[in-house]
Scaffold this motif. Sequence first.
Motif, PDB file in Angstrom:
ATOM      1  N   GLY A 216       5.974  -4.784   5.489  1.00 52.96           N
ATOM      2  CA  GLY A 216       6.609  -5.698   6.448  1.00 52.96           C
ATOM      3  C   GLY A 216       7.453  -6.788   5.825  1.00 52.96           C
ATOM      4  N   GLU A 252       2.331  -2.633   0.347  1.00 53.55           N
ATOM      5  CA  GLU A 252       2.848  -1.338   0.798  1.00 53.55           C
ATOM      6  C   GLU A 252       4.244  -1.493   1.399  1.00 53.55           C
ATOM      7  N   GLY A 254       8.021  -0.811   2.518  1.00 52.00           N
ATOM      8  CA  GLY A 254       8.896   0.328   2.778  1.00 52.00           C
ATOM      9  C   GLY A 254      10.303  -0.214   2.937  1.00 52.00           C
ATOM     10  N   ASN A 255      10.495  -0.947   4.039  1.00 45.05           N
ATOM     11  CA  ASN A 255      11.780  -1.560   4.350  1.00 45.05           C
ATOM     12  C   ASN A 255      12.371  -2.318   3.156  1.00 45.05           C
ATOM     13  N   TYR A 351      13.497   3.654   8.229  1.00 42.24           N
ATOM     14  CA  TYR A 351      13.202   4.207   9.556  1.00 42.24           C
ATOM     15  C   TYR A 351      14.436   4.823  10.209  1.00 42.24           C
TER      16      TYR A 351
HETATM   17  C1  LIG Z   1       0.140   0.791   7.109  1.00 44.48           C
HETATM   18  C2  LIG Z   1       1.573   0.502   6.825  1.00 44.48           C
HETATM   19  N1  LIG Z   1       1.931   0.068   5.596  1.00 44.48           N
HETATM   20  C3  LIG Z   1       3.217  -0.199   5.288  1.00 44.48           C
HETATM   21  C4  LIG Z   1       4.231  -0.049   6.223  1.00 44.48           C
HETATM   22  C5  LIG Z   1       5.648  -0.357   5.811  1.00 44.48           C
HETATM   23  O1  LIG Z   1       6.210  -1.392   6.533  1.00 44.48           O
HETATM   24  P1  LIG Z   1       7.685  -1.941   6.178  1.00 44.48           P
HETATM   25  O2  LIG Z   1       8.593  -0.751   6.115  1.00 44.48           O
HETATM   26  O3  LIG Z   1       8.012  -2.870   7.300  1.00 44.48           O
HETATM   27  O4  LIG Z   1       7.572  -2.611   4.844  1.00 44.48           O
HETATM   28  C6  LIG Z   1       3.902   0.384   7.520  1.00 44.48           C
HETATM   29  C7  LIG Z   1       4.929   0.532   8.559  1.00 44.48           C
HETATM   30  O5  LIG Z   1       4.714   0.785   9.706  1.00 44.48           O
HETATM   31  C8  LIG Z   1       2.544   0.672   7.826  1.00 44.48           C
HETATM   32  O6  LIG Z   1       2.174   1.103   9.043  1.00 44.48           O
END
Ligand SMILES: Cc1ncc(COP(=O)(O)O)c(C=O)c1O
Length: 394
Positions: A216, A252, A254-255, A351
């Motif tokens: 996030g 964790e 991603g974005n 996404y």
């Molecule tokens: C459990 C978990 N970890 C990590 C993420 C990655 O989130 P972001 O892409 O906002 O960093 C998500 C996204 O839904 C998630 O559900």
Amino acid sequence: MRKLETPAYIVKEKVLENSINSLNSALSNNFKNSIFSYSLKTNSLPYILERVKSHGGFAEVVSSDEYELARLVGFDINKIVYNGPLKCKNTFIEAVTGGAIVNIETKREIKWLNELPKDQKYSVGIRINIDLADISPDDAKENEDYSRFGFSSENNELEQAITDILKYKNIKLVGLHVHRTTLSRSVNVYERVASYVSNIAKKHSLDLKYIDIGGGFYGIMEGKPTFDEYFKAIKKGLEAYFDLNLITIIVEPGNAIVASAIDFISAVIDVKKIRDFYLITTDGSRNDLDPFYKKSKYFHSLIYSDSKEYQVPLQIVGGGTCLEYDKIFEVENQNLLAVGDVIKYESVGAYTMTLSPLFIRFFPNVYLKDTNGYRLIRKKWSASDFYNIYKTEE
Ligand SMILES: Cc1ncc(COP(=O)(O)O)c(C=O)c1O
């Protein structure tokens, strides 16, 4: 770039490397023990997974398909963080026995623990429910003030789950997991969530090895919080209960890793006038850029093939599908686009590729842009690629 076949995604190696390196160095500047676990769901392109792996990152997966994909890319089982409700029993057992970080999300997983050999000891974590309406109401997205995920400490669910896990004499509860992608992606929410986790660990007298704080985060963007600011806030919230020299912090993202590393290009295939504006049809689609159909603006550039100047007040750029609502964005007071001109949308790596439907046109090309120029790293899906998956062996 003009020679690339459109539509296509372009992965920018330098931006990706920069994001991974900045994240890793902010982690090691703030925490004695930390793990960068990349969220596959955000973009599971194997090239990206290979880059994460080569930088020592883990794979954060939330389904058995993602788990198998991570294994195919070469992640060892003990370099996988396995989350979410969609685990299957086989991969769950394999992950726990193989030393993956497994965060329990459902009650059926607690039952599956019974199938592990009783003569060995195993470790698991558990996901805690984060009710933003209580913890940080301003950061909640509409309809997402409560979370569907994790066990709630506000009622008996978390306590019961912990009791049920600890009934197994061969299982240790070693980690707490949280994740919320908030509306604001603000730094404050991480401090609040981290203190909440500290309180829960204290309430249940848990002796933990890791705290998995989820993703996030914003990526590297001017005017947005830095990784360092996020991690300092997490530290502050956790210090209340944990000795940070003894505990591992897992993130964790991603974005933050992929959003800005990927652009999308599409070419103009038609220009016509409707009412008093120009409708620009392109060979891309909003499905490729905004699968949630929420955006109206993009970081973008218009790449004209000739320099003829003819400014018009309004152009509406649409996708090439037959969907009326496939309208992408509006261009005001710019030169009129012409067939063959290219629109480059920037920072669209999160996404998008994992959520694009196979509507009308199958998955597009993906190019890598590195110091040698452009190279195709995923060939577009043809009709026969699509057709062949429906053929089963007699
Ligand atoms: C459990 C978990 N970890 C990590 C993420 C990655 O989130 P972001 O892409 O906002 O960093 C998500 C996204 O839904 C998630 O559900």
